[in-house]
Design a protein around this motif. Structure first.
Motif, PDB file in Angstrom:
ATOM      1  N   ARG A  78       0.843  -1.194   0.000  1.00 46.54           N
ATOM      2  CA  ARG A  78       0.000   0.000   0.000  1.00 46.54           C
ATOM      3  C   ARG A  78       0.888   1.257   0.000  1.00 46.54           C
ATOM      4  O   ARG A  78       1.034   1.929   1.024  1.00 46.54           O
ATOM      5  CB  ARG A  78      -0.953  -0.012   1.196  1.00 46.54           C
ATOM      6  CG  ARG A  78      -2.003  -1.127   1.112  1.00 46.54           C
ATOM      7  CD  ARG A  78      -2.929  -1.086   2.319  1.00 46.54           C
ATOM      8  NE  ARG A  78      -4.091  -1.954   2.124  1.00 46.54           N
ATOM      9  CZ  ARG A  78      -4.144  -3.238   2.490  1.00 46.54           C
ATOM     10  NH1 ARG A  78      -3.073  -3.804   3.050  1.00 46.54           N
ATOM     11  NH2 ARG A  78      -5.229  -3.954   2.286  1.00 46.54           N
ATOM     12  N   PRO A  79       1.518   1.562  -1.134  1.00 44.88           N
ATOM     13  CA  PRO A  79       2.464   2.669  -1.178  1.00 44.88           C
ATOM     14  C   PRO A  79       1.864   4.011  -0.797  1.00 44.88           C
ATOM     15  O   PRO A  79       2.504   4.801  -0.083  1.00 44.88           O
ATOM     16  CB  PRO A  79       2.968   2.675  -2.619  1.00 44.88           C
ATOM     17  CG  PRO A  79       2.222   1.634  -3.364  1.00 44.88           C
ATOM     18  CD  PRO A  79       1.427   0.831  -2.403  1.00 44.88           C
ATOM     19  N   ALA A  80       0.659   4.313  -1.265  1.00 45.11           N
ATOM     20  CA  ALA A  80       0.061   5.612  -0.974  1.00 45.11           C
ATOM     21  C   ALA A  80      -0.168   5.776   0.530  1.00 45.11           C
ATOM     22  O   ALA A  80       0.123   6.834   1.106  1.00 45.11           O
ATOM     23  CB  ALA A  80      -1.246   5.777  -1.733  1.00 45.11           C
ATOM     24  N   LEU A  81      -0.670   4.736   1.173  1.00 42.20           N
ATOM     25  CA  LEU A  81      -0.908   4.801   2.608  1.00 42.20           C
ATOM     26  C   LEU A  81       0.401   4.843   3.384  1.00 42.20           C
ATOM     27  O   LEU A  81       0.499   5.511   4.416  1.00 42.20           O
ATOM     28  CB  LEU A  81      -1.758   3.615   3.072  1.00 42.20           C
ATOM     29  CG  LEU A  81      -3.262   3.738   2.853  1.00 42.20           C
ATOM     30  CD1 LEU A  81      -3.974   2.464   3.330  1.00 42.20           C
ATOM     31  CD2 LEU A  81      -3.822   4.944   3.592  1.00 42.20           C
ATOM     32  N   ALA A  82       1.402   4.131   2.903  1.00 45.39           N
ATOM     33  CA  ALA A  82       2.703   4.171   3.566  1.00 45.39           C
ATOM     34  C   ALA A  82       3.236   5.593   3.591  1.00 45.39           C
ATOM     35  O   ALA A  82       3.756   6.063   4.613  1.00 45.39           O
ATOM     36  CB  ALA A  82       3.692   3.244   2.854  1.00 45.39           C
ATOM     37  N   ALA A  83       3.082   6.294   2.480  1.00 49.29           N
ATOM     38  CA  ALA A  83       3.577   7.668   2.389  1.00 49.29           C
ATOM     39  C   ALA A  83       2.742   8.631   3.223  1.00 49.29           C
ATOM     40  O   ALA A  83       3.284   9.508   3.908  1.00 49.29           O
ATOM     41  CB  ALA A  83       3.598   8.116   0.928  1.00 49.29           C
ATOM     42  N   SER A  84       1.419   8.466   3.189  1.00 49.83           N
ATOM     43  CA  SER A  84       0.546   9.445   3.845  1.00 49.83           C
ATOM     44  C   SER A  84       0.482   9.270   5.359  1.00 49.83           C
ATOM     45  O   SER A  84       0.124  10.215   6.072  1.00 49.83           O
ATOM     46  CB  SER A  84      -0.870   9.359   3.258  1.00 49.83           C
ATOM     47  OG  SER A  84      -1.484   8.109   3.568  1.00 49.83           O
ATOM     48  N   THR A  85       0.822   8.087   5.855  1.00 49.13           N
ATOM     49  CA  THR A  85       0.706   7.838   7.297  1.00 49.13           C
ATOM     50  C   THR A  85       2.046   7.914   8.023  1.00 49.13           C
ATOM     51  O   THR A  85       2.096   7.706   9.236  1.00 49.13           O
ATOM     52  CB  THR A  85       0.072   6.462   7.568  1.00 49.13           C
ATOM     53  OG1 THR A  85       0.871   5.437   6.939  1.00 49.13           O
ATOM     54  CG2 THR A  85      -1.353   6.400   7.045  1.00 49.13           C
TER      55      THR A  85
END
Length: 208
Positions: A78-85
């Motif tokens: 989950r790259p997007a969530l990894a970056a946003s969290t």
């Protein structure tokens, strides 16, 4: 995640991976026990499918234990969530069906770590490295894929070759405690115990 000591050395780090979690809160006692028994360099968080808001809450729950101890937290697939969290990176599993490795690299930038599982394939490992992976993850649960024109090799031979020739760190996912020593001896940078680790962490011996 940085490289270890290279082939022929037995210094390595432990890289824990959670089971696929549906209830992060319920897993916290197991996580704390496992981390206390064997202090890891990183923890890979695996989450079952759920709405993003629910996933974010679960990530934050695990972050409160892992990153609070200055341990890297990697999020699976989950790259997007990894970056946003605020995770430390993303790890792409063999079943990842999203963007290419290059696209994920662009998506998360250079500040986050990118790991890629390649099973037992030298070619897949080399392609992942060329596409921007920060480390390569081999697995004893996968068959070794022979390079075209060459006879099949054992996974220990493949990891030995990788650690001698390549600069990218090698993670080896092992299924049993008995598999730790052979991969440590050929220079694996990180050892990742399989799901049975959480049943009884005290059965596992790490000397890295």
């Amino acid at each position: 995640m940085t490289t270890g000591q290279g082939a022929g050395m037995t210094a390595y780090d432990v890289y824990l991976a959670t089971p696929v979690l549906r209830d992060a809160e319920a897993f916290l006692p197991d996580l704390a026990r496992g981390m206390q028994q064997h202090a890891p360099a990183a923890v890979l968080l695996r989450l079952a499918d759920a709405p993003d808001a629910d996933l974010i809450r679960k990530i934050q729950t695990i972050q409160s234990v892992v990153q609070a101890q200055d341990i890297a937290l990697m999020l699976e697939d989950r790259p997007a969530l990894a970056a946003s969290t605020g995770c430390d990176g993303v790890h792409l599993s063999p079943g990842f069906a999203g963007p290419s490795i290059k696209d994920v690299r662009r998506q998360i930038g250079d500040d986050l770590q990118l790991g890629v599982s390649v099973g037992g394939s030298r070619d897949a490992a080399m392609r992942a490295g060329e596409a921007g992976a920060d480390y390569i993850s081999f697995s004893t649960a996968s068959p070794v894929v022979a390079t075209e024109g060459e006879a099949p090799e054992s996974l220990t031979d493949l990891v030995r070759w990788w650690c001698l020739v390549m600069e990218l760190p090698a993670v080896v996912e092992v299924e049993t405690p008995a598999q730790v020593a052979p991969f440590a001896e050929v220079g694996a940078d990180f050892i990742q115990p399989g799901p049975v680790f959480w049943e009884n962490p005290s059965l596992w011996t790490f000397s890295g």
